[in-house]
Write a protein that holds these residues in place. Sequence first.
Motif, PDB file in Angstrom:
ATOM      1  N   ALA A  57       5.052  -2.467  -6.069  1.00 35.67           N
ATOM      2  CA  ALA A  57       4.518  -0.605  -4.354  1.00 35.67           C
ATOM      3  C   ALA A  57       3.206   0.032  -5.325  1.00 35.67           C
ATOM      4  O   ALA A  57       3.089  -0.896  -6.771  1.00 35.67           O
ATOM      5  N   HIS A  58       2.924   0.364  -4.446  1.00 38.05           N
ATOM      6  CA  HIS A  58       1.079   1.209  -4.716  1.00 38.05           C
ATOM      7  C   HIS A  58       1.746   1.676  -6.041  1.00 38.05           C
ATOM      8  O   HIS A  58       0.042   1.704  -6.487  1.00 38.05           O
ATOM      9  N   ASN A  67       0.629  -1.028  -0.563  1.00 34.57           N
ATOM     10  CA  ASN A  67      -0.173  -0.094  -0.096  1.00 34.57           C
ATOM     11  C   ASN A  67       0.662   0.824  -0.146  1.00 34.57           C
ATOM     12  O   ASN A  67       2.364   1.551   0.015  1.00 34.57           O
ATOM     13  N   THR A  68       0.443   2.832   0.618  1.00 32.45           N
ATOM     14  CA  THR A  68       1.084   3.618   0.033  1.00 32.45           C
ATOM     15  C   THR A  68       1.618   4.275   0.932  1.00 32.45           C
ATOM     16  O   THR A  68       2.465   4.615   1.090  1.00 32.45           O
ATOM     17  N   ASN A  69       1.441   3.317   2.389  1.00 29.89           N
ATOM     18  CA  ASN A  69       2.824   2.887   3.682  1.00 29.89           C
ATOM     19  C   ASN A  69       3.503   2.180   3.639  1.00 29.89           C
ATOM     20  O   ASN A  69       4.678   1.896   4.097  1.00 29.89           O
TER      21      ASN A  69
END
Length: 122
Positions: free
Chosen positions: A105-106, A9-11
């Motif tokens: 990655a996101h 996710n974005t994190n």
Amino acid sequence: MNVTTLVLNTNGDPHFQSEEQYNIENLFEVAKEREMAVRQEGREWAAGAIPFFGKELVNAVKTGEHKDVSNAIIQMLMATWLFDFVYCGATAASYIKSDIEFTVAHDGSVAYNRIDAKNSAH
């Protein structure tokens, strides 16, 4: 070939993971139709196909469509094979004896590792 795919996710935390078996020899046959285009378009274009399909995977994971997720993984695997084969000197024999791990990655960026197959029957 065992293909492990992790989407972050974005994190940067795991959001989705799959582990599937793919008949890599069938993929080689389908990829033959695309090999000429990969050679003609060049190394940068071929390398760019991997994150293109990484982004397709991220979008499929977001919608939750299993068929779209599976298709995106197959396309990403094929793009990886074609890049490795045409531009990095990978051989069919080396791929047959390998498993692959994708981390996506996101934003669709893809890191991958080819490792010795867990099961020599691949």
